[in-house]
Design a protein around this motif. Structure first.
Motif, short mmCIF file in Angstrom:
data_model
loop_
_atom_site.label_atom_id
_atom_site.label_comp_id
_atom_site.label_asym_id
_atom_site.label_seq_id
_atom_site.Cartn_x
_atom_site.Cartn_y
_atom_site.Cartn_z
N LEU A 617 0.84 -1.20 0.04
CA LEU A 617 0.08 0.06 -0.13
C LEU A 617 1.00 1.09 -0.04
CD1 LEU A 617 -2.51 -1.00 2.63
CD2 LEU A 617 -2.58 -1.59 0.28
N ALA A 618 0.42 2.43 -0.14
CA ALA A 618 1.23 3.42 -0.29
C ALA A 618 1.85 3.88 0.96
CB ALA A 618 0.16 4.98 -0.49
N GLY A 619 1.14 3.78 2.21
CA GLY A 619 1.91 4.12 3.24
C GLY A 619 1.18 4.65 4.55
N ALA A 620 1.74 5.22 5.42
CA ALA A 620 1.11 5.85 6.61
C ALA A 620 2.17 6.93 7.11
CB ALA A 620 0.86 4.80 7.50
N SER A 648 -1.49 7.58 14.21
CA SER A 648 -0.89 6.83 13.07
C SER A 648 -2.09 6.76 12.21
CB SER A 648 -0.60 5.37 13.59
OG SER A 648 -0.22 4.53 12.53
N ARG A 649 -1.93 7.22 10.85
CA ARG A 649 -2.94 7.22 9.83
C ARG A 649 -2.18 6.97 8.48
NH1 ARG A 649 -7.49 9.85 11.37
NH2 ARG A 649 -7.76 10.65 13.51
N PHE A 650 -3.29 6.35 7.57
CA PHE A 650 -2.85 5.98 6.32
C PHE A 650 -2.44 7.37 5.48
CE2 PHE A 650 -5.07 2.09 7.50
CZ PHE A 650 -4.06 1.47 7.14
N ALA A 651 -1.56 7.21 4.60
CA ALA A 651 -1.26 8.55 3.75
C ALA A 651 -2.00 8.73 2.73
CB ALA A 651 0.49 8.26 3.47
N ILE A 680 -8.49 4.83 1.74
CA ILE A 680 -8.67 4.96 3.05
C ILE A 680 -7.58 6.18 3.51
CG2 ILE A 680 -9.23 2.47 3.40
CD1 ILE A 680 -6.20 1.93 3.85
N THR A 681 -7.38 6.94 2.63
CA THR A 681 -6.62 8.09 2.99
C THR A 681 -6.91 8.57 4.41
OG1 THR A 681 -6.08 8.45 0.82
CG2 THR A 681 -5.90 10.64 2.54
N ASP A 682 -6.09 9.04 5.27
CA ASP A 682 -6.35 9.66 6.61
C ASP A 682 -7.24 8.75 7.69
OD1 ASP A 682 -5.40 11.81 8.19
OD2 ASP A 682 -7.61 12.44 7.92
#
Length: 803
Positions: A617-620, A648-651, A680-682
């Motif tokens: 996935l893109a990241g966090a 901790s949140r998804f980027a 699922i951003t943020d």
């Protein structure tokens, strides 16, 4: 970010205040050090050398063996209650989920962990190896933040280092301990260390422990059954544990020391207290969800209108209207949490070539095997109403297998005056076999599960994963001016992964996948000591976790892109301080940090009924802070407190491919075939609490001589708060916040102690963990929450003797 800014200002303000206080009190602190007060500093080895904890520019929580004995700790879960910023939950059996600073991994059966765990310097790779019995322990070091440069493999978000008490060259040392408690708890532990002529020493330690568990199994329909297939007896979450630790230390010549050890553990853990909330027809006959439109056109109406559960998961399972499931916690007795054994062995040869130059060689060996079987049926009394498996109970066996590893590490160090240099290399191999499967069996019978494991939905199968690991690493640290130190660390790793499917006959089948991952992980640190009792530091470090393969099967074909997932990495930037104030009556430390997490290894759904594969996935992004302190207002009283916050949140641009189209808000937004996805951003990274808080008090009061020995009363209480944790990327359901209190009181002297204790003193009933499974589309679509409960109150007494 406002919370982080305020926290940063508060921490910075505290640091400035501490600087002023320390400067004002430095003279008295130096007097205290002259009196030997510095001997109370804990020595740690997080940077491959012996250093006082207060001098290490890392966020480290060190729990000593004496503290572990005082709280009666038997595993890392109890260590985590004393360590904000670190959580540790046993999911099923010994399948562990260690989490540091909000960086939880997406699946508990991953072949490697986000937090690296070491036992006397030997790396424990699989989750079923991690939670070792804390037997004859000197200390447990919890090192937060990426530690890949020196700790090495997969110390992605931090490392846990378990260090045993070494044999004594000078005198005989022995300790024996017996414990009895409610829920049929019986335990005997002991250790003895014997010197051998001044040049060698040996030690042995062992434990026998039995426990029946704290939750009753309400599945009374199977009470009359008996037989070896029934692995869970009486209450839930009971265990039988057998552990042994043997060590030898040799000093064959001046400047030469050899240490070797062997640890063996055999454990059988009954099923956890668990239940399933589900909108999937194969799991529950009735829909117990409370939110989220269920819009799949092929889903039968009896699945209900709702697909998700929103809010805090309840302790007791709700019953849907018209559902025949009895109330309570129902677990088929053929289920069990863990049956396995583990061996860890190692040897270290340390040679001092001069006062400044040393060589160290370390050998490590591990071997472990584990199986577990879990009931996934929401109604193990009546079985499934799913047409294909009508009246049958669904079992799942995953995270099972065997692992064997060898490591060799050689390092050289030079340390003189302002300069420290260390470099070394590592070579290792890993033989990792894993398997899983499902079984549908009639309820209330003694038909064994594992011998009937099939793959009716296919895709679980078995895989053989072989690793060949090579690395070079080093550190250079200089002190250009007094009190200011600049350090740089780095590790270049080459990890070759080979993976292939295995048939039921144990034969390698299908395509053999092979790839070498090259990873470089640096760390840069600047620390400054304006006075002896204050350390300020800043660091930037990279952590990495190796990639791997998803092995396709005949019924679960994968594209070329789906067959490989890449390493994930993070950069963490940290600012912290450590201070000792008021003649060392108060020790306080704090840190603020920011983490950029990229190529996060997440799950991806492929086909109905298949286990999710791993993809990047893109990241966090994670922002957080930690603050802890120890206050000794008098010789009798010690107070501790700790606070950790991790946002901790998804980027941006992160897409979750596990949410099936059956759960989409509109069919127009969902593909009719292929991958189902949701942005699922943020959203909050699941299984990572945002807030943790701990507080403790220990009181010691001498009462005079008792049986010829000066004796004191010792009372202790520990409080821990763990904030809510989301169960999955939708951020709908969550495990609620919990507050737990442990307490003890007893008598102690240099020869014996008697302690009465209570864990979870107020009998808090709480959900400790939950996993979420998404099924695909059609009649089997829906969401399932597997809910696990934490232990209820346990009471007991422990009598120990020291010689």
């Amino acid at each position: 970010m406002n919370v982080l800014r305020n926290s940063f200002r508060a921490s910075l303000g505290l640091g400035i205040s501490a600087l002023a206080l320390v400067s004002a009190g430095s003279a008295s602190a130096q007097e205290a050090e002259a009196d030997g007060a510095s001997s109370t500093d804990i020595v740690v080895t997080a940077r491959k050398t012996d250093e006082k904890l207060s001098d290490v520019p890392l966020a480290i929580a060190a729990v000593t063996g004496a503290q572990l004995e005082e709280i009666g700790a038997r595993g890392l879960e109890e260590v985590s209650r004393l360590t904000p910023g670190f959580t540790f939950e046993r999911t099923i059996g010994t399948l562990a989920q260690p989490v540091m600073r909000g960086q939880a991994q997406t699946r508990i059966t991953s072949p490697v962990q986000n937090v690296a765990t070491f036992f006397n310097g030997v790396y424990l790779q699989r989750s079923y190896q991690v939670d070792s019995d804390l037997l004859d322990i000197d200390r447990v070091e919890v090192v937060k933040g990426p530690q890949s440069a020196l700790f090495g493999r997969n110390a992605f978000s931090g490392a846990v280092s378990i260090v045993t008490r070494k044999p004594d060259f000078d005198e005989v040392r022995a300790r024996f301990e017996g414990t009895i408690g409610n829920h049929d708890r019986r335990e005997v532990r002991g250790s003895v260390s014997v010197p051998l002529g001044g040049i060698a020493a040996i030690s042995l330690a062992g434990s026998l422990a039995d426990f029946d568990g704290t939750w009753r199994n309400d599945l009374t329909a199977s009470a009359a059954l008996s037989g070896p297939a029934l692995r869970t007896e009486g209450n839930l979450n009971g265990y039988e544990n057998r552990s042994l630790l043997a060590q030898i230390a040799i000093k064959p010549a001046d400047g030469v020391r050899i240490d070797a050890f062997w640890s063996h553990r055999k454990i059988a853990i009954e099923s956890a207290p668990t239940y399933q909330l589900s909108s999937t027809l194969a799991i529950r006959a009735g829909n117990t969800m409370n939110c989220g439109a269920f819009v799949a056109p092929l889903s039968p109406s009896r699945n209900g209108a709702n697909a998700f559960f929103c809010g805090a998961l309840p302790v007791m399972p709700p019953i849907a209207a018209g559902e025949t499931r009895p109330a309570g916690i129902l677990v088929d007795r053929r289920s069990y949490g863990q049956d396995g054994k583990s061996d860890v062995a190692g040897a270290t040869v340390a040679v001092d070539l001069s006062d400044a130059i040393s060589l160290t060689y370390q050998f490590g060996y591990t071997k472990a095997e584990a199986t577990n079987v879990a009931t996934l049926s929401g109604d193990p009394v009546n079985g499934s109403v799913f047409p294909f498996f009508l009246g049958q109970v669904l079992f799942d066996a995953r995270g099972n297998g065997t692992i064997k590893s060898f490591t060799h590490e050689l390092r050289a160090a030079y340390e003189s005056g302002p300069l420290r240099v260390m470099f070394g290399g590592l070579a290792g191999t890993v033989d990792d076999f894993s398997f899983g499967g499902t079984a549908f069996l009639l309820p209330n019978t003694t038909t064994p599960v594992l011998t009937n494991i099939t793959t009716p939905l296919s895709g679980y199968g078995a895989t053989q994963r072989d690793e060949r690991n090579r690395a070079i690493f080093g550190l250079i640290s200089v002190e250009p001016v007094e009190g200011l130190r600049i350090s740089a660390e780095g590790r270049q790793s080459w990890e070759r992964i080979t993976q292939q499917g295995v048939s039921a006959a144990g034969v390698l089948i299908g395509t053999q996948f092979r790839r070498e991952f090259s990873i470089f992980t640096p760390r840069f640190t600047l620390d400054y000591k304006p006075v002896d009792n204050l350390l300020i530091y800043a660091s930037a470090a990279k952590g990495a976790k190796v990639g791997g393969f998803n092995v396709p099967t005949a019924t679960n074909p994968l594209t070329a892109d789906q067959q490989v997932f890449l390493p994930e990495s993070n950069w963490t930037y940290e600012l912290g301080f450590k201070a000792q104030l008021f003649d060392r009556l108060l020790a306080v430390e704090g840190a603020v940090y920011h983490t950029d997490w990229t190529n996060l290894q997440g799950n991806q759904s492929v086909n109905l009924g298949q286990p999710a594969i791993i993809r990047n996935l893109a990241g966090a992004k994670i922002d957080g802070f930690e603050l802890s302190g120890v206050l000794r207002p008098s010789k009798a009283l010690t107070l501790t407190a700790g606070l950790a916050y991790a946002n901790s949140r998804f980027a941006a641009g992160t897409v979750d491919d596990t949410i099936p189209r059956a759960l989409c808000a509109s069919l127009a937004t969902c593909p009719t075939t292929g991958v189902y996805s949701s942005n699922i951003t943020d959203r909050v990274v699941p299984r990572a609490p945002k807030l943790q808080f701990t507080a403790g008090a220990t009181y010691r009061q001498p009462i005079g001589s008792l049986f010829g020995k000066e004796t004191e009363v010792v009372a202790r209480a520990d409080f821990s708060h763990t904030g809510k944790t989301y169960t999955d990327n939708t951020n709908t359901a969550f495990v609620g916040a919990r507050d737990l209190v442990d307490a003890s009181i007893g008598l102690s002297n240099e020869t014996w102690s008697l302690r009465f204790w209570a864990k979870n003193l107020f009998d808090k009933q709480y959900v400790s963990y939950s996993f979420t499974a998404f099924a695909g589309s059609g009649a089997g679509s829906g969401v399932t929450y597997g809910v696990l409960l934490g232990d209820r109150r346990t009471l007991g007494a422990t009598l120990s003797f020291n010689f």
